[in-house]
Design an enzyme around this catalytic site. Structure first.
Site, PDB file in Angstrom:
ATOM      1  N   CYS A  98     -17.261  -8.280   4.634  1.00 20.81           N
ATOM      2  CA  CYS A  98     -16.502  -7.040   4.477  1.00 20.81           C
ATOM      3  C   CYS A  98     -15.227  -7.308   3.681  1.00 20.81           C
ATOM      4  CB  CYS A  98     -16.183  -6.491   5.867  1.00 20.81           C
ATOM      5  SG  CYS A  98     -15.308  -4.936   5.802  1.00 20.81           S
ATOM      6  N   ARG A 103     -18.428  -2.007  17.263  1.00 22.18           N
ATOM      7  CA  ARG A 103     -17.762  -3.288  16.971  1.00 22.18           C
ATOM      8  C   ARG A 103     -16.463  -3.438  17.742  1.00 22.18           C
ATOM      9  NH1 ARG A 103     -17.318  -3.345  11.555  1.00 22.18           N
ATOM     10  NH2 ARG A 103     -19.472  -4.035  11.486  1.00 22.18           N
ATOM     11  N   CYS A 143     -19.401   3.078   8.149  1.00 25.49           N
ATOM     12  CA  CYS A 143     -18.750   2.332   9.225  1.00 25.49           C
ATOM     13  C   CYS A 143     -17.439   3.068   9.485  1.00 25.49           C
ATOM     14  CB  CYS A 143     -18.497   0.901   8.753  1.00 25.49           C
ATOM     15  SG  CYS A 143     -17.433  -0.052   9.845  1.00 25.49           S
ATOM     16  N   CYS A 182     -20.001  -5.013   2.696  1.00 22.54           N
ATOM     17  CA  CYS A 182     -19.206  -3.886   3.199  1.00 22.54           C
ATOM     18  C   CYS A 182     -17.886  -3.890   2.442  1.00 22.54           C
ATOM     19  CB  CYS A 182     -18.959  -4.075   4.698  1.00 22.54           C
ATOM     20  SG  CYS A 182     -17.892  -2.801   5.402  1.00 22.54           S
ATOM     21  N   CYS A 214       0.827  -1.212   0.000  1.00 27.47           N
ATOM     22  CA  CYS A 214       0.000   0.000   0.000  1.00 27.47           C
ATOM     23  C   CYS A 214       0.861   1.261   0.000  1.00 27.47           C
ATOM     24  CB  CYS A 214      -0.908  -0.013   1.233  1.00 27.47           C
ATOM     25  SG  CYS A 214      -2.053   1.378   1.255  1.00 27.47           S
ATOM     26  N   CYS A 259       0.304  -0.233  10.314  1.00 31.86           N
ATOM     27  CA  CYS A 259      -0.160  -1.215   9.339  1.00 31.86           C
ATOM     28  C   CYS A 259       0.953  -2.045   8.708  1.00 31.86           C
ATOM     29  CB  CYS A 259      -0.968  -0.513   8.251  1.00 31.86           C
ATOM     30  SG  CYS A 259      -1.776  -1.685   7.141  1.00 31.86           S
ATOM     31  N   CYS A 314       0.542   4.500   7.036  1.00 33.62           N
ATOM     32  CA  CYS A 314      -0.082   4.299   8.351  1.00 33.62           C
ATOM     33  C   CYS A 314       0.881   3.521   9.268  1.00 33.62           C
ATOM     34  CB  CYS A 314      -1.393   3.552   8.198  1.00 33.62           C
ATOM     35  SG  CYS A 314      -2.445   4.272   6.909  1.00 33.62           S
TER      36      CYS A 314
HETATM   37  N1  SAM Z   1      -6.723   0.595   3.089  1.00 36.55           N
HETATM   38  C1  SAM Z   1      -8.004   0.870   3.603  1.00 36.55           C
HETATM   39  C2  SAM Z   1      -8.015   1.975   4.625  1.00 36.55           C
HETATM   40  O1  SAM Z   1      -7.001   2.211   5.251  1.00 36.55           O
HETATM   41  O2  SAM Z   1      -9.070   2.548   4.823  1.00 36.55           O
HETATM   42  C3  SAM Z   1      -8.704  -0.339   4.174  1.00 36.55           C
HETATM   43  C4  SAM Z   1      -7.995  -1.356   5.010  1.00 36.55           C
HETATM   44  S1  SAM Z   1      -7.329  -0.818   6.560  1.00 36.55           S
HETATM   45  C5  SAM Z   1      -6.322  -2.191   6.982  1.00 36.55           C
HETATM   46  C6  SAM Z   1      -8.695  -0.802   7.670  1.00 36.55           C
HETATM   47  C7  SAM Z   1      -8.458  -0.413   9.105  1.00 36.55           C
HETATM   48  O3  SAM Z   1      -7.865  -1.480   9.823  1.00 36.55           O
HETATM   49  C8  SAM Z   1      -7.563   0.757   9.413  1.00 36.55           C
HETATM   50  O4  SAM Z   1      -8.197   1.984   9.221  1.00 36.55           O
HETATM   51  C9  SAM Z   1      -7.228   0.535  10.875  1.00 36.55           C
HETATM   52  O5  SAM Z   1      -8.166   1.187  11.703  1.00 36.55           O
HETATM   53  C10 SAM Z   1      -7.353  -0.978  11.038  1.00 36.55           C
HETATM   54  N2  SAM Z   1      -6.038  -1.595  11.292  1.00 36.55           N
HETATM   55  C11 SAM Z   1      -5.055  -1.784  10.382  1.00 36.55           C
HETATM   56  N3  SAM Z   1      -3.971  -2.340  10.953  1.00 36.55           N
HETATM   57  C12 SAM Z   1      -4.263  -2.514  12.261  1.00 36.55           C
HETATM   58  C13 SAM Z   1      -3.544  -3.023  13.378  1.00 36.55           C
HETATM   59  N4  SAM Z   1      -2.294  -3.461  13.269  1.00 36.55           N
HETATM   60  N5  SAM Z   1      -4.153  -3.059  14.585  1.00 36.55           N
HETATM   61  C14 SAM Z   1      -5.422  -2.607  14.705  1.00 36.55           C
HETATM   62  N6  SAM Z   1      -6.133  -2.106  13.698  1.00 36.55           N
HETATM   63  C15 SAM Z   1      -5.593  -2.047  12.484  1.00 36.55           C
HETATM   64  C1  DTB Z   2     -11.627  -2.160  11.061  1.00 31.17           C
HETATM   65  O1  DTB Z   2     -11.871  -1.158  11.748  1.00 31.17           O
HETATM   66  N1  DTB Z   2     -10.923  -3.203  11.461  1.00 31.17           N
HETATM   67  C2  DTB Z   2     -10.781  -4.165  10.399  1.00 31.17           C
HETATM   68  C3  DTB Z   2     -11.707  -3.581   9.305  1.00 31.17           C
HETATM   69  N2  DTB Z   2     -12.060  -2.313   9.823  1.00 31.17           N
HETATM   70  C4  DTB Z   2     -11.302  -3.564   7.903  1.00 31.17           C
HETATM   71  C5  DTB Z   2      -9.380  -4.413   9.998  1.00 31.17           C
HETATM   72  C6  DTB Z   2      -8.498  -4.835  11.114  1.00 31.17           C
HETATM   73  C7  DTB Z   2      -7.180  -5.100  10.547  1.00 31.17           C
HETATM   74  C8  DTB Z   2      -6.239  -5.696  11.529  1.00 31.17           C
HETATM   75  C9  DTB Z   2      -4.906  -5.931  10.975  1.00 31.17           C
HETATM   76  C10 DTB Z   2      -4.822  -6.943   9.869  1.00 31.17           C
HETATM   77  O2  DTB Z   2      -5.596  -7.906   9.794  1.00 31.17           O
HETATM   78  O3  DTB Z   2      -3.904  -6.807   9.039  1.00 31.17           O
HETATM   79 FE1  SF4 Z   3      -2.854   1.139   3.394  1.00 30.86          FE
HETATM   80 FE2  SF4 Z   3      -2.828  -0.116   5.736  1.00 30.86          FE
HETATM   81 FE3  SF4 Z   3      -3.093   2.508   5.671  1.00 30.86          FE
HETATM   82 FE4  SF4 Z   3      -5.133   0.953   4.791  1.00 30.86          FE
HETATM   83  S1  SF4 Z   3      -4.346   1.068   6.872  1.00 30.86           S
HETATM   84  S2  SF4 Z   3      -4.294   2.794   3.805  1.00 30.86           S
HETATM   85  S3  SF4 Z   3      -3.932  -0.747   3.935  1.00 30.86           S
HETATM   86  S4  SF4 Z   3      -1.283   1.357   4.977  1.00 30.86           S
END
Ligand code: SAM
Ligand code: DTB
Ligand code: SF4
Length: 326
Positions: A98, A261, A189, A129, A54, A61, A58
């Site tokens: 989702c 959630r 959401c 979703c 990506c 992530c 973030c």
């Molecule tokens: N790329 C898209 C975005 O950022 O909106 C969708 C996928 S992103 C992984 C969705 C959400 O997962 C993020 O906004 C964050 O709140 C959550 N998330 C991602 N990595 C996480 C982690 N290591 N621990 C907890 N929540 C996480």
């Molecule tokens: C949200 O708030 N939590 C979910 C969903 N929206 C997409 C994602 C959690 C991701 C946790 C880290 C992973 O699985 O990589």
């Molecule tokens: Fe990309 Fe992860 Fe950020 Fe979503 S949360 S925009 S997948 S870096």
């Protein structure tokens, strides 16, 4: 005017947050019972339809190309694969499917496949979703017309703390997409992550922003940070569980009719902590042993917890299954 509570101030929210825990939990449970069956929890299933690589940075992530993670970037997966996974999720009791992509935003060339995924999952009788990053006006209309029920787009933290966590987009960019999604008639959401080194005030301000949107989100995911190797937040101090429960209770009181959630991080939570979160008003979870890339409790573990607590899965509202009817 908002659907739920108009114009929450930080002061009012902070006052609730700081109440003795038993008073806060009692108020949250009272609000919860006035709006929901307290013994029902909605079950969503996640699928990563495009993993890794990506462009965003973030700090939490594992899928950011900038975090030097070992996760290799995949292409958007085939529509048929999504549909066969969705069928399995429906059989396991999920009522919402989702689909998440590690994108800053979808490309025009991906839209036909995304539309086919929404149409296919919807035809199975599940709510749909997606979480795909930022959307433009054309994309929201295409997804809405395909039958997308919910769009997940988290604000993640307070506006103040946002730039400490993400620098490749702004808090305002996030709000713009949320407004577009709501105006197109797709349910919103939106929530965030706790335990990224933020303060109580940041968590409270995040909820104030969500509750004060023109309409409170239908779903509010509260994630506990799952620290990921090779990310800037890999070694952050874990959040105290009671501080986490306070935010669940506050979300319930401030957004009484939203589904709150209990999202990422359940695999690290005890049964007692999860039970306390349900008492505080959480009424939705992700089921299945994988979230997008990180682990989640096994189905058997969740079913044993539901049985111990006397919790029933919540049925989806107003959804019929075209596949079953055919
Ligand atoms: N790329 C898209 C975005 O950022 O909106 C969708 C996928 S992103 C992984 C969705 C959400 O997962 C993020 O906004 C964050 O709140 C959550 N998330 C991602 N990595 C996480 C982690 N290591 N621990 C907890 N929540 C996480
Ligand atoms: C949200 O708030 N939590 C979910 C969903 N929206 C997409 C994602 C959690 C991701 C946790 C880290 C992973 O699985 O990589
Ligand atoms: Fe990309 Fe992860 Fe950020 Fe979503 S949360 S925009 S997948 S870096």
């Amino acid at each position: 005017m908002t659907k739920d509570s108009p114009n929450w101030t930080r002061e009012a929210a902070q006052k609730l947050h700081d109440m003795p825990l038993m008073d806060l939990l009692n108020q949250a449970q009272t609000v919860h019972r006035a709006n929901f069956d307290p013994n029902e929890v909605q079950m969503s299933k996640l699928l990563s339809i495009k993993t890794g690589g990506c462009a965003e940075d973030c700090a939490y992530c594992s899928q950011s190309a900038r975090n030097g993670s070992k996760l290799s970037a995949s292409k958007l997966i085939e529509v048929e694969r999504v549909l066969s996974e969705a069928r399995k999720a429906r059989e396991a009791g999920a009522t919402r499917y989702c689909m998440g992509a590690a994108w800053r935003e979808p490309k025009t060339r991906d839209m036909d496949a995304l539309v086919a995924m929404v149409e296919g999952v919807k035809a199975m009788g599940m709510e749909t979703c997606m979480t795909l990053g930022m959307l433009d006006d054309t994309q929201v209309v295409q997804l809405r017309d395909a039958g997308l029920d919910y769009y997940n787009h988290n604000i993640d933290t307070s506006e103040r703390y946002y730039s400490k966590v993400i620098t490749t987009r702004t808090f305002g960019d996030r709000i713009d997409t949320l407004n577009r999604v709501r105006e197109a008639g797709i349910k919103v959401c939106s929530g965030g992550i706790l335990g990224m080194g933020e303060e109580d005030a940041d968590r409270i301000d995040m909820l104030v922003t969500l509750a004060n949107l023109p309409e409170a989100p239908d779903s509010v995911p509260i994630n506990m940070l799952m620290p990921q190797a090779d990310t800037p937040l890999a070694d952050v101090e874990p959040l105290d569980p009671i501080a986490f429960v306070r935010i669940i209770a506050l979300a319930r009181i401030m957004m009484p009719t939203s589904h709150v959630r209990l999202s990422a991080g359940r695999s690290e939570m005890s049964d007692e902590m999860q039970a306390m979160c349900f008492f505080a008003g959480a009424n939705s979870i992700f089921v299945g042993d994988t979230l997008l890339t990180a682990e989640n409790p096994e189905e058997d573990t969740d079913m044993a917890l539901f049985a111990k607590l006397g919790i029933r899965p919540m049925r989806a509202e107003g959804h019929t299954c075209k596949e079953a009817a055919e």
